[in-house]
Write an enzyme that holds these catalytic residues in place. Sequence first.
Site, mmCIF file in Angstrom:
data_model
loop_
_atom_site.group_PDB
_atom_site.id
_atom_site.type_symbol
_atom_site.label_atom_id
_atom_site.label_comp_id
_atom_site.label_asym_id
_atom_site.label_seq_id
_atom_site.Cartn_x
_atom_site.Cartn_y
_atom_site.Cartn_z
ATOM 1 N N GLY A 222 11.188 -5.767 -5.035
ATOM 2 C CA GLY A 222 10.130 -6.012 -4.056
ATOM 3 C C GLY A 222 9.835 -4.797 -3.204
ATOM 4 O O GLY A 222 10.728 -4.238 -2.597
ATOM 5 N N SER A 223 8.594 -4.363 -3.139
ATOM 6 C CA SER A 223 8.315 -3.107 -2.465
ATOM 7 C C SER A 223 6.816 -2.859 -2.335
ATOM 8 O O SER A 223 6.006 -3.763 -2.480
ATOM 9 C CB SER A 223 8.964 -1.970 -3.258
ATOM 10 O OG SER A 223 8.788 -2.180 -4.644
ATOM 11 N N ARG A 224 6.457 -1.575 -2.112
ATOM 12 C CA ARG A 224 5.060 -1.206 -1.917
ATOM 13 C C ARG A 224 4.865 0.259 -2.291
ATOM 14 O O ARG A 224 5.776 1.082 -2.131
ATOM 15 C CB ARG A 224 4.707 -1.435 -0.441
ATOM 16 C CG ARG A 224 3.393 -0.841 0.017
ATOM 17 C CD ARG A 224 3.138 -1.270 1.447
ATOM 18 N NE ARG A 224 2.132 -0.452 2.109
ATOM 19 C CZ ARG A 224 1.681 -0.671 3.332
ATOM 20 N NH1 ARG A 224 2.150 -1.693 4.037
ATOM 21 N NH2 ARG A 224 0.762 0.122 3.868
#
Length: 218
Positions: free
Chosen positions: A183-185
Amino acid sequence: MITKFGYTTLGYVAIISFLLIAIGIFLTNPYVKYLLILLGILFLAFTINFFRDPERKTPEGKNLVISPADGKVISIIKTFDHEYLKSECMRIAIFMSPLNVHVNRIPISGKVEYLKYYPGKYLVAFEEKSSENNERMSTGIASEFGKVRFTQIAGFVARRIVNELKEGQEVRAGERFGMIKFGSRVDVYLPLNSKIKVTENQKVYAGETILAEFEETK
């Protein structure tokens, strides 16, 4: 296909999962037995799914900026890049959920001119402040048509950024270079004269979706 960036994690998860299943098999209580077996299977299946690395067909065109990540475009804003572009620019923010493919790919062919790692917090990745306060790895590429910077940002769950690039390295659009685990950006910074080809809330795919286009003449 499983990414090489996940071999170690997958190995640990496989051991834990098989232990849970083995313990469950020898238990007599049917509720605990099947719960442990189910947990072991789900844990392993989730990890295999997370580290999947499908082949992608990258669009041809040296002036194209390709998405470096799978996910959803959560914002497209005008801002100022103090790190690499040193000018006003457009920023495209891509949120990657734990269900997305997390292997990151090069957005444009050129030379890696800038690399900088920032330790930081682990705010939820879709929060605006995460782009400046979270742990992140920033990369700048000089292409034939202009400069592009992109930043891998760790999120609330993600605690491991992988980036194998080196300064001075020649790279091609669509090549794998790293990932952010769990999970990240990824934020992409583009010159103002680039033509944005995506919209907010649009789903994008690493190595395939065209984010922007540079003019073919300098």
